[in-house]
Design a protein around this motif. Structure first.
Motif, short mmCIF file in Angstrom:
data_model
loop_
_atom_site.label_atom_id
_atom_site.label_comp_id
_atom_site.label_asym_id
_atom_site.label_seq_id
_atom_site.Cartn_x
_atom_site.Cartn_y
_atom_site.Cartn_z
N ARG A 313 -54.77 -36.24 21.98
CA ARG A 313 -54.00 -37.20 21.17
C ARG A 313 -54.27 -37.00 19.69
O ARG A 313 -53.34 -37.07 18.86
CB ARG A 313 -54.38 -38.63 21.58
N GLN A 330 -44.01 -31.26 18.75
CA GLN A 330 -43.57 -31.05 20.12
C GLN A 330 -44.29 -29.87 20.77
O GLN A 330 -44.65 -29.90 21.95
CB GLN A 330 -42.06 -30.84 20.18
N ARG A 333 -47.84 -31.01 21.65
CA ARG A 333 -47.78 -31.94 22.79
C ARG A 333 -47.49 -31.18 24.09
O ARG A 333 -48.13 -31.39 25.12
CB ARG A 333 -46.70 -32.99 22.54
N ASN A 337 -49.48 -30.73 27.73
CA ASN A 337 -48.79 -31.09 28.97
C ASN A 337 -48.82 -29.94 29.97
O ASN A 337 -48.94 -30.15 31.17
CB ASN A 337 -47.33 -31.47 28.67
N LYS A 342 -51.43 -35.13 29.78
CA LYS A 342 -50.19 -35.73 29.32
C LYS A 342 -50.44 -36.62 28.11
O LYS A 342 -51.17 -37.61 28.18
CB LYS A 342 -49.54 -36.54 30.45
N SER A 344 -48.66 -39.05 25.63
CA SER A 344 -47.43 -39.81 25.40
C SER A 344 -47.12 -39.87 23.91
O SER A 344 -48.03 -39.88 23.07
CB SER A 344 -47.56 -41.22 25.96
N LYS A 345 -45.85 -39.92 23.59
CA LYS A 345 -45.45 -39.94 22.19
C LYS A 345 -45.94 -41.18 21.48
O LYS A 345 -46.34 -41.14 20.32
CB LYS A 345 -43.92 -39.84 22.08
N GLU A 346 -45.94 -42.31 22.19
CA GLU A 346 -46.37 -43.56 21.56
C GLU A 346 -47.84 -43.51 21.17
O GLU A 346 -48.23 -43.87 20.07
CB GLU A 346 -46.12 -44.73 22.51
N ARG A 347 -48.70 -43.04 22.11
CA ARG A 347 -50.14 -43.02 21.83
C ARG A 347 -50.49 -41.99 20.79
O ARG A 347 -51.36 -42.19 19.96
CB ARG A 347 -50.92 -42.76 23.11
#
Length: 369
Positions: A313, A330, A333, A337, A342, A344-347
């Motif tokens: 993160r 991206q 990220r 992945n 994984k 997440s975009k929010e975290r």
């Protein structure tokens, strides 16, 4: 050298090989106990204290010959500015320490391992048949190998970069040397060790072999290196050394109490993520991927017991801070992945650390030598 290799030699090797492996393990166990006890200290105590602004290189190398004893420091064999002396171990150590300094100075504006011009001392011909190299917090020490399974340990410049990167982590990061945090500690050393080699060879990410310790294994060993960052688990498969045990995916994470909770084994998972990210970011791996990972190490929110997920993160957050929300974000990220971590975009999109505690981000700079 991962301890599991020497354990297998102690089980499968000849009497002479077993004796040397056990001796190497005894030395390494002491060193790793020290690393375990000193890792994970509070950030305020470990992060570097900036010195005065430096505009010229302060590279200062001294190579010592221990003459196959264990009595450090040994005799001075080559100093900064000296010509080759004709001893391969001495001259290789001199070049490798210089290449490591140059990566941090030329690319990231960092003045040596501690950020404050720390002299780089190398000690070659350590012990008799010692199959390893190590950073003890003050110096680099190199064995000559046993001449049967392993060649001299100065032959691999990425090993020097790897060990010296432990020094950077000691000064910048609070990562404890155990379990996932310890594997991240080893991972960062592999990353910057590989970047030292790639920059010395002027290789782009897609040209690099992403092998750690290529050239160390003798012709008698079925293998190509100690580790493969690109394809963990494929570096060697030998009757004496056994098969490379590194997993490439999080689903294959190895739970063990050995090797400080598998720090050398499970580092293959973040190693592969870094390799994927660097390759897809294109160009030289030290330019974007290396900068992102270095800034992640310097992030005050990195905890001593950091997990792979929390580190991942922070790499995405560092990418956004450095390059904005776009292709680079991206790519990083997606790299995590692909190894089963994984993000997440929010975290990952949390705000960068506050200006009150933010240090100036390292940026590629031109420096004088």
């Amino acid at each position: 050298m991962p301890p599991y290799i020497n354990r297998r030699i102690a089980q499968n090797g000849s009497p002479q090989q077993r004796a040397k492996a056990l001796r190497t393990l005894s030395v390494d166990t002491t060193l790793r106990s020290i690393r375990l006890s000193t890792s994970g200290a509070p950030q305020a105590a470990k992060r570097m204290i900036p010195g005065p602004m430096v505009v010229e290189s302060q590279k200062l190398r001294t190579i010592y010959d221990v003459k196959n004893t264990e009595a450090l420091p040994g005799t001075v064999a080559r100093k900064e500015g000296d010509d080759d002396v004709g001893d391969a171990a001495v001259d290789e150590a001199y070049v490798g320490l210089g290449a490591t300094y140059d990566l941090y100075w030329d690319v990231y504006g960092r003045n040596s391992i501690d950020g404050n011009g720390m002299p780089l001392n190398g000690h070659v011909h350590y012990g008799s048949g010692y199959d390893n190299a190590f950073w003890d917090g003050e110096r680099m020490v190199f064995g000559d190998g046993d001449g049967e399974l392993f060649n001299r340990f100065t032959i691999a410049v990425d090993i020097m970069g790897h060990e010296l990167a432990h020094g950077v982590t000691e000064h910048e990061g609070p990562l404890a040397y155990f379990s996932q945090a310890g594997a991240l500690n080893e991972h960062l050393s592999d990353c910057f060790g590989s970047l030292v080699k790639q920059r010395l060879l002027n290789q782009t990410a897609d040209q690099a072999d992403w092998l750690i310790g290529a050239g160390l294994l003798s012709d008698k060993v079925q293998g190509k290196a100690l580790r493969s960052m690109k394809d963990p688990g494929t570096a060697f498969d030998d009757q004496v050394l056994g098969k490379d045990p590194q997993p490439a995916l999080m689903k294959d994470f190895v739970n063990t109490w050995e090797d400080n909770g598998g720090v050398h084994i499970n580092s293959g998972i973040p190693n592969k993520a870094f390799c994927i990210a660097a390759t897809n970011l294109k160009g030289y791996a030290w330019e974007k991927a290396g900068l992102i990972w270095l800034e992640t190490l310097r992030d005050p929110r990195l905890k001593p017991n950091a997990s792979f997920l929390s580190f991942a993160r922070l790499t995405v957050t560092a990418t956004v801070r450095l390059y904005g929300s776009g292709d680079e974000e991206q790519i990083v990220r997606d790299a995590w992945n692909q190894v089963g971590i994984k993000v997440s975009k929010e975290r990952a999109g949390q705000p960068a650390w506050t200006p009150q505690v933010q240090k100036q981000a390292a940026q590629p700079v031109e420096r004088k030598h």
